[in-house]
Design a protein around this motif. Structure first.
Motif, PDB file in Angstrom:
ATOM      1  N   PRO A   1      51.786  26.131  -0.093  1.00 12.78           N
ATOM      2  CA  PRO A   1      51.631  27.432   0.562  1.00 12.78           C
ATOM      3  C   PRO A   1      50.578  28.284  -0.139  1.00 12.78           C
ATOM      4  N   GLU A   2      50.203  29.372   0.495  1.00 11.60           N
ATOM      5  CA  GLU A   2      49.154  30.260  -0.006  1.00 11.60           C
ATOM      6  C   GLU A   2      49.315  30.617  -1.478  1.00 11.60           C
ATOM      7  N   THR A   3      50.523  30.954  -1.920  1.00 13.79           N
ATOM      8  CA  THR A   3      50.744  31.270  -3.324  1.00 13.79           C
ATOM      9  C   THR A   3      52.039  30.620  -3.790  1.00 13.79           C
ATOM     10  N   VAL A   4      52.094  30.364  -5.048  1.00 11.34           N
ATOM     11  CA  VAL A   4      53.307  29.842  -5.676  1.00 11.34           C
ATOM     12  C   VAL A   4      53.645  30.801  -6.800  1.00 11.34           C
ATOM     13  N   ASP A   5      54.665  31.602  -6.603  1.00 11.41           N
ATOM     14  CA  ASP A   5      55.063  32.599  -7.601  1.00 11.41           C
ATOM     15  C   ASP A   5      53.887  33.471  -8.032  1.00 11.41           C
ATOM     16  N   GLY A   6      53.013  33.782  -7.072  1.00 10.31           N
ATOM     17  CA  GLY A   6      51.898  34.661  -7.337  1.00 10.31           C
ATOM     18  C   GLY A   6      50.706  34.010  -8.014  1.00 10.31           C
ATOM     19  N   LEU A   7      50.739  32.707  -8.210  1.00 13.80           N
ATOM     20  CA  LEU A   7      49.627  32.018  -8.854  1.00 13.80           C
ATOM     21  C   LEU A   7      48.599  31.576  -7.818  1.00 13.80           C
ATOM     22  N   SER A   8      47.357  31.618  -8.188  1.00 16.10           N
ATOM     23  CA  SER A   8      46.267  31.174  -7.331  1.00 16.10           C
ATOM     24  C   SER A   8      46.355  29.666  -7.124  1.00 16.10           C
ATOM     25  N   LEU A   9      46.252  29.249  -5.872  1.00 16.14           N
ATOM     26  CA  LEU A   9      46.257  27.812  -5.608  1.00 16.14           C
ATOM     27  C   LEU A   9      45.009  27.145  -6.175  1.00 16.14           C
ATOM     28  N   ASP A  10      43.898  27.865  -6.213  1.00 15.57           N
ATOM     29  CA  ASP A  10      42.689  27.306  -6.820  1.00 15.57           C
ATOM     30  C   ASP A  10      42.927  27.009  -8.294  1.00 15.57           C
ATOM     31  N   LEU A  11      43.623  27.918  -8.973  1.00 13.88           N
ATOM     32  CA  LEU A  11      43.938  27.704 -10.384  1.00 13.88           C
ATOM     33  C   LEU A  11      44.860  26.501 -10.550  1.00 13.88           C
ATOM     34  N   LEU A  12      45.886  26.419  -9.722  1.00 15.08           N
ATOM     35  CA  LEU A  12      46.815  25.280  -9.805  1.00 15.08           C
ATOM     36  C   LEU A  12      46.107  23.966  -9.501  1.00 15.08           C
ATOM     37  N   ASP A  13      45.208  23.983  -8.513  1.00 18.33           N
ATOM     38  CA  ASP A  13      44.445  22.774  -8.186  1.00 18.33           C
ATOM     39  C   ASP A  13      43.558  22.359  -9.360  1.00 18.33           C
ATOM     40  N   ALA A  14      42.912  23.333  -9.998  1.00 15.62           N
ATOM     41  CA  ALA A  14      42.052  23.028 -11.137  1.00 15.62           C
ATOM     42  C   ALA A  14      42.858  22.428 -12.288  1.00 15.62           C
ATOM     43  N   LEU A  15      44.022  22.998 -12.563  1.00 12.53           N
ATOM     44  CA  LEU A  15      44.879  22.451 -13.623  1.00 12.53           C
ATOM     45  C   LEU A  15      45.347  21.042 -13.285  1.00 12.53           C
ATOM     46  N   THR A  16      45.673  20.828 -12.021  1.00 20.23           N
ATOM     47  CA  THR A  16      46.129  19.508 -11.583  1.00 20.23           C
ATOM     48  C   THR A  16      45.036  18.470 -11.761  1.00 20.23           C
ATOM     49  N   LEU A  17      43.820  18.798 -11.338  1.00 21.07           N
ATOM     50  CA  LEU A  17      42.707  17.863 -11.481  1.00 21.07           C
ATOM     51  C   LEU A  17      42.402  17.576 -12.948  1.00 21.07           C
ATOM     52  N   LEU A  18      42.450  18.605 -13.776  1.00 16.55           N
ATOM     53  CA  LEU A  18      42.230  18.415 -15.210  1.00 16.55           C
ATOM     54  C   LEU A  18      43.292  17.491 -15.798  1.00 16.55           C
ATOM     55  N   ALA A  19      44.540  17.738 -15.437  1.00 16.27           N
ATOM     56  CA  ALA A  19      45.638  16.901 -15.942  1.00 16.27           C
ATOM     57  C   ALA A  19      45.484  15.461 -15.474  1.00 16.27           C
ATOM     58  N   GLN A  20      45.121  15.256 -14.209  1.00 12.84           N
ATOM     59  CA  GLN A  20      44.933  13.901 -13.697  1.00 12.84           C
ATOM     60  C   GLN A  20      43.834  13.178 -14.460  1.00 12.84           C
ATOM     61  N   ASP A  21      42.722  13.867 -14.702  1.00 13.04           N
ATOM     62  CA  ASP A  21      41.625  13.252 -15.447  1.00 13.04           C
ATOM     63  C   ASP A  21      42.056  12.878 -16.855  1.00 13.04           C
ATOM     64  N   GLN A  22      42.793  13.765 -17.507  1.00 15.49           N
ATOM     65  CA  GLN A  22      43.242  13.500 -18.873  1.00 15.49           C
ATOM     66  C   GLN A  22      44.243  12.349 -18.927  1.00 15.49           C
ATOM     67  N   VAL A  23      45.139  12.288 -17.937  1.00 17.15           N
ATOM     68  CA  VAL A  23      46.121  11.192 -17.895  1.00 17.15           C
ATOM     69  C   VAL A  23      45.400   9.862 -17.711  1.00 17.15           C
TER      70      VAL A  23
END
Length: 59
Positions: free
Chosen positions: A5-27
């Motif tokens: 959804p548009e927001t998750v507990d007020g967090l930017s989805l762009d920020l969450l996507d960036a963290l997810t991609l970073l984590a995937q690359d590191q894993v």
């Protein structure tokens, strides 16, 4: 990546996507622990708690 959804507990989805991609690359590179000492989740939790405490003290 499936969008949430548009927001998750007020967090930017762009920020969450960036963290997810970073984590995937590191894993994939074998250099990321999620939990425990040196893990991503404790580091994020500590950073967020510190930022929230500082914001609370400034109000």
């Amino acid at each position: 990546m499936k969008r949430m959804p548009e927001t998750v507990d007020g967090l930017s989805l762009d920020l969450l996507d960036a963290l997810t991609l970073l984590a995937q690359d590191q894993v994939r590179a074998g250099g990321l622990k999620l939990v425990g000492e040196g893990g991503l989740l404790p580091a994020i939790t500590q950073h967020l708690m510190q930022a929230a405490l500082e914001a609370e003290l400034q109000t």
